[in-house]
Design a protein around this motif. Structure first.
Motif, PDB file in Angstrom:
ATOM      1  N   TYR A  52       0.833  -1.201   0.000  1.00  0.00           N
ATOM      2  CA  TYR A  52       0.000   0.000   0.000  1.00  0.00           C
ATOM      3  C   TYR A  52       0.872   1.256   0.000  1.00  0.00           C
ATOM      4  CZ  TYR A  52      -3.684   3.244   1.297  1.00  0.00           C
ATOM      5  OH  TYR A  52      -4.571   4.288   1.306  1.00  0.00           O
ATOM      6  N   PRO A  53       0.519   2.321  -0.765  1.00  0.00           N
ATOM      7  CA  PRO A  53      -0.712   2.521  -1.541  1.00  0.00           C
ATOM      8  C   PRO A  53      -0.609   2.072  -2.995  1.00  0.00           C
ATOM      9  CG  PRO A  53       0.501   4.561  -1.494  1.00  0.00           C
ATOM     10  CD  PRO A  53       1.321   3.559  -0.705  1.00  0.00           C
ATOM     11  N   ARG A 216      -9.414   9.326   4.100  1.00  0.00           N
ATOM     12  CA  ARG A 216      -9.413   8.307   5.144  1.00  0.00           C
ATOM     13  C   ARG A 216     -10.831   8.111   5.673  1.00  0.00           C
ATOM     14  NH1 ARG A 216      -6.783  10.348   9.422  1.00  0.00           N
ATOM     15  NH2 ARG A 216      -6.601  12.381   8.425  1.00  0.00           N
ATOM     16  N   HIS A 403       6.176  -5.241   1.649  1.00  0.00           N
ATOM     17  CA  HIS A 403       6.271  -3.948   2.327  1.00  0.00           C
ATOM     18  C   HIS A 403       7.561  -3.883   3.144  1.00  0.00           C
ATOM     19  CE1 HIS A 403       4.599  -0.177   3.644  1.00  0.00           C
ATOM     20  NE2 HIS A 403       4.775  -0.503   4.920  1.00  0.00           N
ATOM     21  N   VAL A 407       3.989  -2.301  10.055  1.00  0.00           N
ATOM     22  CA  VAL A 407       2.643  -1.752   9.863  1.00  0.00           C
ATOM     23  C   VAL A 407       1.947  -1.707  11.216  1.00  0.00           C
ATOM     24  CG1 VAL A 407       0.420  -2.026   8.708  1.00  0.00           C
ATOM     25  CG2 VAL A 407       2.532  -2.678   7.519  1.00  0.00           C
ATOM     26  N   SER A 413      -5.601   4.440   6.378  1.00  0.00           N
ATOM     27  CA  SER A 413      -5.629   3.377   5.377  1.00  0.00           C
ATOM     28  C   SER A 413      -4.287   2.668   5.271  1.00  0.00           C
ATOM     29  CB  SER A 413      -6.014   3.966   4.007  1.00  0.00           C
ATOM     30  OG  SER A 413      -7.334   4.445   4.020  1.00  0.00           O
ATOM     31  N   GLU A 414      -3.201   3.364   5.633  1.00  0.00           N
ATOM     32  CA  GLU A 414      -1.883   2.741   5.606  1.00  0.00           C
ATOM     33  C   GLU A 414      -1.662   1.833   6.812  1.00  0.00           C
ATOM     34  OE1 GLU A 414      -1.490   6.491   8.021  1.00  0.00           O
ATOM     35  OE2 GLU A 414      -2.563   5.856   6.212  1.00  0.00           O
ATOM     36  N   ASP A 415      -2.524   1.942   7.824  1.00  0.00           N
ATOM     37  CA  ASP A 415      -2.456   1.084   8.999  1.00  0.00           C
ATOM     38  C   ASP A 415      -3.273  -0.186   8.749  1.00  0.00           C
ATOM     39  OD1 ASP A 415      -1.029   3.102  10.375  1.00  0.00           O
ATOM     40  OD2 ASP A 415      -2.909   4.069  10.951  1.00  0.00           O
TER      41      ASP A 415
END
Length: 427
Positions: A52-53, A216, A403, A407, A413-415
């Motif tokens: 992501y993203p 978000r 990645h 995380v 959204s990145e979490d």
């Protein structure tokens, strides 16, 4: 199965995972003409991790070890191709999905040359192969319609927009008995109706805009004041009808629903500029409440406190527990009539398992084996009863193999998240 299209290349049709509807894990057949004959190839799609993203890369429909489709006939005329195929409803092949009764999640795509990336030439939906899937709206006293107000869809491939709504709540309690999607155009991909409070976040979204200002979701945002979901929609899904003995309570009382936020995920793969959308929902209510109030609860990790995920690692497991002590507070059994599993981009699979107080396995209440962050919706396929003293274990599996850093669990959204939203009665 008959496939027809105003096209002269290859066509693809797939049976998707019922709790997802994405390409991941789909059972696909592709057809094309070569040498004057129709060729059908049985295919399957495995899970692919993401970073992501960045968008998903590497999804491909591999050829099955067992080719189970048979071509009945095919034709090409005036720029249209038609192919008829047959296959056993349940082949017993682990790379196939059984064709079952009722509404089933399907996908499709087309292209030229050899089977490859389809770009914007794809879609998803719901199809009934046999049996019945028609959902009838119940009797109601009134309805309420709300839309995104001619929102200009961003040119980005994926965006999340929100608009706050004051529902038709009065001092006298009403019950919401059904919610019907109003989808006006090709850009909405899925939608969620968040149960919220009137606060600064709600007031900031009275006109449709990117959720939280940067896209978000209110889900998990600490300042959103949104506590649960009332409704979700995904492409091809029809009305959501509550059980006849229950309804979501609408009133101005603090414990009931009055304020909400509509979130719409827009899909614009061709990066069209100037597109406008006015999609939304129609809510149906009765003035005389039904016997039971319906409510929502969240299993798993509602406060996003799980241990961070290490980078470059596949098959990471996190688990949220609702122990017997939690359900002992129930004064009576509750009936779960819908649920929605939720993770973010690094999710792989998820399930909730229910045990009796003595440890006896009761059931898997909901599961998804090929998670896709872009495909998530409520399901009513797994109704069940939770007894006082039952234990509920929510398992989330993640894959960070693409990645480069850890995380965290959180609202962005990145979490990541690990939540199972249940809809039940009595509240």
């Amino acid at each position: 199965l008959a496939l027809t299209a105003a096209h002269d290349g290859w066509l693809g049709f797939g049976i998707a995972e019922q709790t997802s509807g994405s390409m991941k894990g789909a059972d696909i057949v592709t057809v094309h003409f070569e040498g004057g004959r129709v060729h059908a190839i049985d295919r399957w799609v495995e899970f692919v991790a993401v970073d992501y993203p960045n968008p998903v890369q590497g999804l491909y429909p591999h050829e099955d070890a067992s080719q189970d489709w048979t071509v009945v006939r095919g034709s090409r005329a005036n720029g249209t191709m038609t192919v008829e195929l047959t296959r056993a409803l349940d082949t017993g092949d682990t790379q196939d999905r059984a064709v079952a009764a009722g509404a089933r999640r399907i996908i499709w795509a087309y292209g030229n040359g050899t089977v490859s990336y389809h770009f914007a030439n794809r879609g998803s939906g719901v199809m009934t192969f046999f049996g019945t899937s028609q959902i009838e709206l119940p009797a109601y006293d009134g309805s309420f319609q709300f839309t995104m107000g001619n929102y200009t869809v961003p040119v980005e491939k994926t965006s999340y927009a929100c608009r706050s709504v004051r529902l038709p709540a009065t001092a006298a309690r009403r019950h919401v008995v059904a919610i019907d999607p109003l989808i006006r155009g090709v850009y909405p991909h899925h939608a969620l109706l968040h149960v919220c409070i009137e606060n600064d976040y709600w007031r900031d979204h009275t006109a449709a805009r990117l959720c939280s200002g940067d896209g978000r979701s209110p889900l998990g945002e600490a300042d959103s004041g949104c506590s649960s979901l009332m409704w979700t929609w995904a492409t091809g899904i029809g009305p959501f009808v509550l059980p006849p003995e229950a309804g979501f309570p609408l009133s101005t009382a603090a414990e009931d629903v009055q304020f909400a936020i509509l979130e719409v995920h827009y899909d614009n793969p061709a990066h069209v500029s100037g597109a406008v959308d006015d999609s939304g929902f129609r809510l149906f209510y009765v003035d005389t409440p039904r016997p039971h109030d319906a409510g929502g609860m969240t299993l798993g990790d509602p406060f996003t406190m799980m241990t961070p995920l290490p980078p470059r690692t596949a098959d990471l497991h996190r688990q949220g527990l609702c122990p017997s002590e939690c359900t002992q507070s129930l004064t009576q059994p509750i009936h779960v009539f819908a649920s929605m599993l939720h993770m973010h981009a690094y999710g792989h699979k998820m399930l909730t398992v229910q045990y009796a107080n003595n440890g006896t396995l009761k059931r898997v209440t909901n599961r998804i084996d090929y998670w896709d962050f872009a495909f998530q919706s409520m399901t009513t396929d797994f109704p069940h009863v939770i007894e006082p003293g039952d234990k509920l274990h929510t398992h989330c599996y993640f894959d960070t193999s693409k990645h480069a850093s850890s995380v965290n669990f959180g609202s962005g959204s990145e979490d990541e998240m690990c939540m199972d939203f249940l809809y039940y009665y009595p509240r």
